[in-house]
Design an enzyme around this catalytic site. Structure first.
Site, PDB file in Angstrom:
ATOM      1  CG  HIS A 109      -1.705   1.124   1.152  1.00  0.00           C
ATOM      2  ND1 HIS A 109      -2.916   1.356   0.371  1.00  0.00           N
ATOM      3  CD2 HIS A 109      -1.738   2.545   1.711  1.00  0.00           C
ATOM      4  CE1 HIS A 109      -3.349   2.528   0.468  1.00  0.00           C
ATOM      5  NE2 HIS A 109      -2.733   3.359   1.381  1.00  0.00           N
ATOM      6  CG  HIS A 153       0.701  11.178   1.736  1.00  0.00           C
ATOM      7  ND1 HIS A 153       0.648  10.296   0.655  1.00  0.00           N
ATOM      8  CD2 HIS A 153       0.066  10.542   2.731  1.00  0.00           C
ATOM      9  CE1 HIS A 153      -0.378   9.549   0.890  1.00  0.00           C
ATOM     10  NE2 HIS A 153      -0.751   9.438   1.805  1.00  0.00           N
TER      11      HIS A 153
END
Length: 305
Positions: free
Chosen positions: A263, A290
């Site tokens: 993921h 991120h």
């Protein structure tokens, strides 16, 4: 052989809750012309409320990737960006009627099922794909955590990622993707994850209003009581939850032993698409997230100017 640019064969719509806002939103992934790239249009703000999915528009990386321009904001774009990249979509216009892309099942699988498996897939366009080719390596490091993303020129694109959360349940996990690996079967179906002990904090800080036990793997790193499990069940409004012998909450079962690493690779692919296209590069990442992913995408765009 020179690959052609591609777009979706027809429009596809999806509806669901945003992970962080909890708001219901509807998105439609539409075909787009050659050299259009990926853009979002906030239909609740008007026909001209369009924002390009590129690194300079990143405005937040707090547990998801948000892009903003002027007063236009779209949150949690990474799974959709990853799905489009993994399926080979160069050009698409995504209509969205709210601020946050729905979390759906916590992976890119709903997009893959609808676009790739059920509805016309992707179609070639009359122009060659423009790969992003670096003259020299780009690397972003976080000296404090040891995290890094390294992007090096290569003839064949590839991604190698390792996660290490100092977790006895997860251990150290790695994942790999290159053109010989099926994104749609091996990467895109892998769901987001969260640690049990983080959930209450996230709820209290209004960060996962749309989270539920159907869209996240929950890792139980520390011993929990029946009272804590009962509280979690009430929080998610579901029947009694338990802990499996491998340390995961029994809300869902893993699709792969290293689903969490896969993921994170899914996220990395989506975030690096903010570089503006397909990287012709070898990507190596450690403790990726991120913030560092989108900084790497920005560094790529700067290096290509």
């Amino acid at each position: 052989m020179q690959l052609k640019q591609q777009t979706v064969g027809k429009s596809h719509s999806f509806e669901g809750k945003g992970l962080h806002t909890g708001r219901i939103s509807r998105i439609t992934v539409n075909p787009a012309p050659v050299d259009y790239g990926i853009r979002f249009r906030r239909t609740d703000m008007g026909e001209d409320a369009v924002i390009e999915a590129v690194a300079e528009n990143v405005s937040s990386t707090a547990r998801s990737t948000t892009i903003s321009k002027n007063d236009i904001t779209v949150m949690t774009i990474e799974h959709l960006m990853s799905a489009l990249t993994g399926m080979g979509v160069d050009n698409a216009l995504i209509d969205i009627d709210n601020v946050e892309v729905p979390i759906l099942d916590g992976s890119a699988k709903p997009y893959i099922d609808a676009i790739w498996h059920e509805g016309r897939g992707v179609v070639e366009q009359d122009a060659p794909r423009k790969y992003l080719e670096l003259a020299s390596p780009v690397e972003i490091k976080n000296e404090e955590t040891g995290a890094y993303v390294r992007i090096e020129p290569a003839d064949v694109p590839s991604y190698d990622l390792t996660i290490d959360f100092n977790s006895k349940v997860l251990g150290v996990q790695s994942a790999h993707w290159d053109p010989s690996v099926s994104y749609t079967e091996e990467i895109g179906v892998c769901r987001t994850f969260v640690f049990f002990h983080e959930i209450e904090y996230l709820f209290k800080n209004n960060l996962i209003k749309g989270g539920d036990v159907d869209n996240a793997i929950v890792i139980v790193e520390h011993p929990v009581t029946d009272g804590q499990l009962g509280h979690m069940s009430r929080l998610f409004n579901v029947p009694a939850l338990g802990v499996q012998s491998d340390g995961y909450l029994d809300n869902i079962h893993l699709r792969f032993p290293n689903e969490c690493a896969r993921h994170k690779l899914l996220d990395l692919v989506g975030d690096l698409r903010l570089s503006g296209g397909y990287l012709k590069a070898k990507v190596t990442a450690f403790k990726a997230g991120h913030t560092i992913n989108t900084k790497a995408a920005a560094a790529v765009r700067n290096s290509l100017k």
